[in-house]
Design a protein around this motif. Structure first.
Motif, PDB file in Angstrom:
ATOM      1  N   LEU A 145      -7.345   8.554  -7.009  1.00  0.00           N
ATOM      2  CA  LEU A 145      -5.988   9.106  -7.043  1.00  0.00           C
ATOM      3  C   LEU A 145      -5.404   9.159  -5.642  1.00  0.00           C
ATOM      4  N   ALA A 146      -6.194   9.621  -4.683  1.00  0.00           N
ATOM      5  CA  ALA A 146      -5.701   9.744  -3.312  1.00  0.00           C
ATOM      6  C   ALA A 146      -5.361   8.381  -2.709  1.00  0.00           C
ATOM      7  N   VAL A 147      -6.212   7.386  -2.952  1.00  0.00           N
ATOM      8  CA  VAL A 147      -5.942   6.038  -2.416  1.00  0.00           C
ATOM      9  C   VAL A 147      -4.648   5.486  -3.005  1.00  0.00           C
ATOM     10  N   ASP A 148      -4.455   5.695  -4.300  1.00  0.00           N
ATOM     11  CA  ASP A 148      -3.214   5.248  -4.936  1.00  0.00           C
ATOM     12  C   ASP A 148      -2.020   5.986  -4.337  1.00  0.00           C
ATOM     13  N   GLY A 149      -2.208   7.280  -4.045  1.00  0.00           N
ATOM     14  CA  GLY A 149      -1.125   8.053  -3.440  1.00  0.00           C
ATOM     15  C   GLY A 149      -0.777   7.597  -2.034  1.00  0.00           C
ATOM     16  N   ILE A 150      -1.788   7.220  -1.279  1.00  0.00           N
ATOM     17  CA  ILE A 150      -1.545   6.689   0.069  1.00  0.00           C
ATOM     18  C   ILE A 150      -0.722   5.407  -0.023  1.00  0.00           C
ATOM     19  N   ASP A 151      -1.111   4.546  -0.945  1.00  0.00           N
ATOM     20  CA  ASP A 151      -0.394   3.284  -1.129  1.00  0.00           C
ATOM     21  C   ASP A 151       1.047   3.540  -1.576  1.00  0.00           C
ATOM     22  N   GLU A 152       1.222   4.459  -2.532  1.00  0.00           N
ATOM     23  CA  GLU A 152       2.565   4.766  -3.035  1.00  0.00           C
ATOM     24  C   GLU A 152       3.448   5.309  -1.922  1.00  0.00           C
ATOM     25  N   LEU A 154       3.143   4.925   1.458  1.00  0.00           N
ATOM     26  CA  LEU A 154       3.442   3.943   2.501  1.00  0.00           C
ATOM     27  C   LEU A 154       4.325   2.810   1.988  1.00  0.00           C
ATOM     28  N   THR A 155       4.216   2.480   0.706  1.00  0.00           N
ATOM     29  CA  THR A 155       5.073   1.449   0.125  1.00  0.00           C
ATOM     30  C   THR A 155       6.528   1.895   0.076  1.00  0.00           C
ATOM     31  N   ASN A 156       6.748   3.164  -0.265  1.00  0.00           N
ATOM     32  CA  ASN A 156       8.112   3.634  -0.498  1.00  0.00           C
ATOM     33  C   ASN A 156       8.776   4.288   0.707  1.00  0.00           C
ATOM     34  N   LEU A 157       7.998   4.695   1.693  1.00  0.00           N
ATOM     35  CA  LEU A 157       8.587   5.408   2.836  1.00  0.00           C
ATOM     36  C   LEU A 157       9.715   4.632   3.518  1.00  0.00           C
ATOM     37  N   PRO A 158       9.631   3.298   3.663  1.00  0.00           N
ATOM     38  CA  PRO A 158      10.736   2.591   4.309  1.00  0.00           C
ATOM     39  C   PRO A 158      12.075   2.717   3.593  1.00  0.00           C
ATOM     40  N   PHE A 159      12.059   3.142   2.324  1.00  0.00           N
ATOM     41  CA  PHE A 159      13.286   3.272   1.541  1.00  0.00           C
ATOM     42  C   PHE A 159      13.791   4.714   1.482  1.00  0.00           C
ATOM     43  N   ALA A 160      13.129   5.630   2.198  1.00  0.00           N
ATOM     44  CA  ALA A 160      13.388   7.056   2.040  1.00  0.00           C
ATOM     45  C   ALA A 160      14.369   7.634   3.052  1.00  0.00           C
ATOM     46  N   ALA A 161      15.037   6.774   3.833  1.00  0.00           N
ATOM     47  CA  ALA A 161      15.869   7.283   4.925  1.00  0.00           C
ATOM     48  C   ALA A 161      17.001   8.188   4.442  1.00  0.00           C
ATOM     49  N   PHE A 162      17.483   7.998   3.205  1.00  0.00           N
ATOM     50  CA  PHE A 162      18.624   8.800   2.749  1.00  0.00           C
ATOM     51  C   PHE A 162      18.255  10.262   2.554  1.00  0.00           C
ATOM     52  N   GLY A 198       7.012  -1.140   7.854  1.00  0.00           N
ATOM     53  CA  GLY A 198       6.592  -1.383   6.486  1.00  0.00           C
ATOM     54  C   GLY A 198       5.097  -1.581   6.384  1.00  0.00           C
ATOM     55  N   LEU A 199       4.608  -1.504   5.155  1.00  0.00           N
ATOM     56  CA  LEU A 199       3.199  -1.692   4.869  1.00  0.00           C
ATOM     57  C   LEU A 199       2.855  -3.173   4.969  1.00  0.00           C
ATOM     58  N   VAL A 200       1.783  -3.497   5.656  1.00  0.00           N
ATOM     59  CA  VAL A 200       1.312  -4.871   5.748  1.00  0.00           C
ATOM     60  C   VAL A 200       0.518  -5.178   4.480  1.00  0.00           C
ATOM     61  N   THR A 201       0.999  -6.094   3.689  1.00  0.00           N
ATOM     62  CA  THR A 201       0.356  -6.405   2.415  1.00  0.00           C
ATOM     63  C   THR A 201      -0.444  -7.702   2.449  1.00  0.00           C
ATOM     64  N   ASP A 202      -0.248  -8.510   3.471  1.00  0.00           N
ATOM     65  CA  ASP A 202      -0.973  -9.773   3.609  1.00  0.00           C
ATOM     66  C   ASP A 202      -2.184  -9.527   4.503  1.00  0.00           C
ATOM     67  N   GLY A 203      -3.362  -9.388   3.896  1.00  0.00           N
ATOM     68  CA  GLY A 203      -4.558  -9.086   4.670  1.00  0.00           C
ATOM     69  C   GLY A 203      -4.887 -10.137   5.708  1.00  0.00           C
ATOM     70  N   SER A 204      -4.544 -11.391   5.433  1.00  0.00           N
ATOM     71  CA  SER A 204      -4.853 -12.456   6.379  1.00  0.00           C
ATOM     72  C   SER A 204      -4.014 -12.352   7.639  1.00  0.00           C
ATOM     73  N   ASP A 205      -2.919 -11.567   7.544  1.00  0.00           N
ATOM     74  CA  ASP A 205      -2.015 -11.426   8.681  1.00  0.00           C
ATOM     75  C   ASP A 205      -2.207 -10.079   9.377  1.00  0.00           C
ATOM     76  N   ALA A 206      -3.282  -9.358   9.018  1.00  0.00           N
ATOM     77  CA  ALA A 206      -3.473  -8.011   9.532  1.00  0.00           C
ATOM     78  C   ALA A 206      -4.141  -8.045  10.908  1.00  0.00           C
ATOM     79  N   PRO A 207      -3.443  -7.573  11.934  1.00  0.00           N
ATOM     80  CA  PRO A 207      -4.048  -7.527  13.267  1.00  0.00           C
ATOM     81  C   PRO A 207      -4.929  -6.290  13.413  1.00  0.00           C
TER      82      PRO A 207
END
Length: 253
Positions: A145-152, A154-162, A198-207
């Motif tokens: 549950l916690a891992v899913d919450g972390i993902d949720e 970080l995925t949505n935070l960039p849209f939360a500015a309002f 934003g969240l980096v979703t492409d693992g091959s591009d993760a520095p």
């Protein structure tokens, strides 16, 4: 976790919330929500659930222009736990009659009805933790549950500015922050750019992260929501401390 699991978890987390506050003094302060009492917290949690139910029933396709909801609030604060239980029951009924894969407006990335179930879940989880913290109970959050919450989050935070305007300050010259769960090895990476983050979703591009926070998944979820401080002994910090301070100052909502 999938939408069906989110539905079941809303019911389970609501029940835990109700169990925590039932019989407690409604006037108990909630330190993690400054200025709130347990009554305020419980009313907020139930109000959010009922508001989301309105959105799901209407399957809104545009941002709503009104938040008028018949909350049916009880007259006495001591009755709020039962009222919250009724809010959860109403949510379950709405979920059962809603196509969760149906297109729908949402303020986050996922423009489907399922967004609101997942969002309701983590609103409930975090505020359940708030109630437990106020009552001197150490919150426990299942790892999956916690891992899913972390993902949720970080995925949505960039849209939360309002409603979280501080996120506008989360900028950087291609700097990265890692969040690593020590109880399972799950990791998430966020990239700060000059024009946003934003969240980096492409693992091959993760520095390799410029900064990293390590902790259990449950503690990291509460850290992201500003319920724990990164300097707490439960966390390890590596790399650029100023970058971590920038994130902490502008990311929680």
């Amino acid at each position: 976790m999938n939408p069906a699991q989110h539905v079941a978890a809303v019911a389970a987390q609501s029940a835990r919330f109700v169990a925590a506050v039932k019989g407690a003094d409604p006037a108990t302060p909630v330190p993690s929500c400054p200025g709130w009492t347990l009554a305020d917290l419980t009313r907020h949690a139930g109000s959010v659930q009922r508001w989301f139910c309105v959105l799901l029933r209407q399957r809104v396709q545009q941002p709503p222009t009104s938040r008028d909801v018949d909350l049916r609030l009880p007259e006495q604060d001591v009755d709020y736990p039962e009222w919250l239980a009724e809010s959860a029951a109403e949510s379950a009924e709405v979920f059962a009659t809603t196509d969760l894969d149906a297109p729908m407006w949402a303020w986050g990335l996922d423009q489907h009805a399922r967004f609101w179930v997942r969002r309701m879940l983590f609103e409930t989880v975090v505020h359940r933790a708030d109630a437990e913290l106020a009552l001197g109970i150490a919150p426990r959050i299942d790892r999956a549950l916690a891992v899913d919450g972390i993902d949720e989050f970080l995925t949505n935070l960039p849209f939360a500015a309002f409603f979280a305007p501080g996120t506008a300050a989360l900028r950087g010259p291609d700097r990265t922050i890692g969040f690593h769960c020590t109880d399972g090895g799950d990791s998430r990476l966020v990239r700060l750019r000059p024009d946003g983050f934003g969240l980096v979703t492409d693992g091959s591009d993760a520095p390799e992260p410029d900064a990293t926070v390590l902790g259990t998944s449950g503690d990291l979820l509460l850290l992201l929501y500003g319920r724990l401080d990164r300097t707490d002994e439960r966390f390890q910090q590596r790399g650029d401390r100023e970058l971590l301070a920038l994130w902490s100052a502008h990311s929680a909502f």
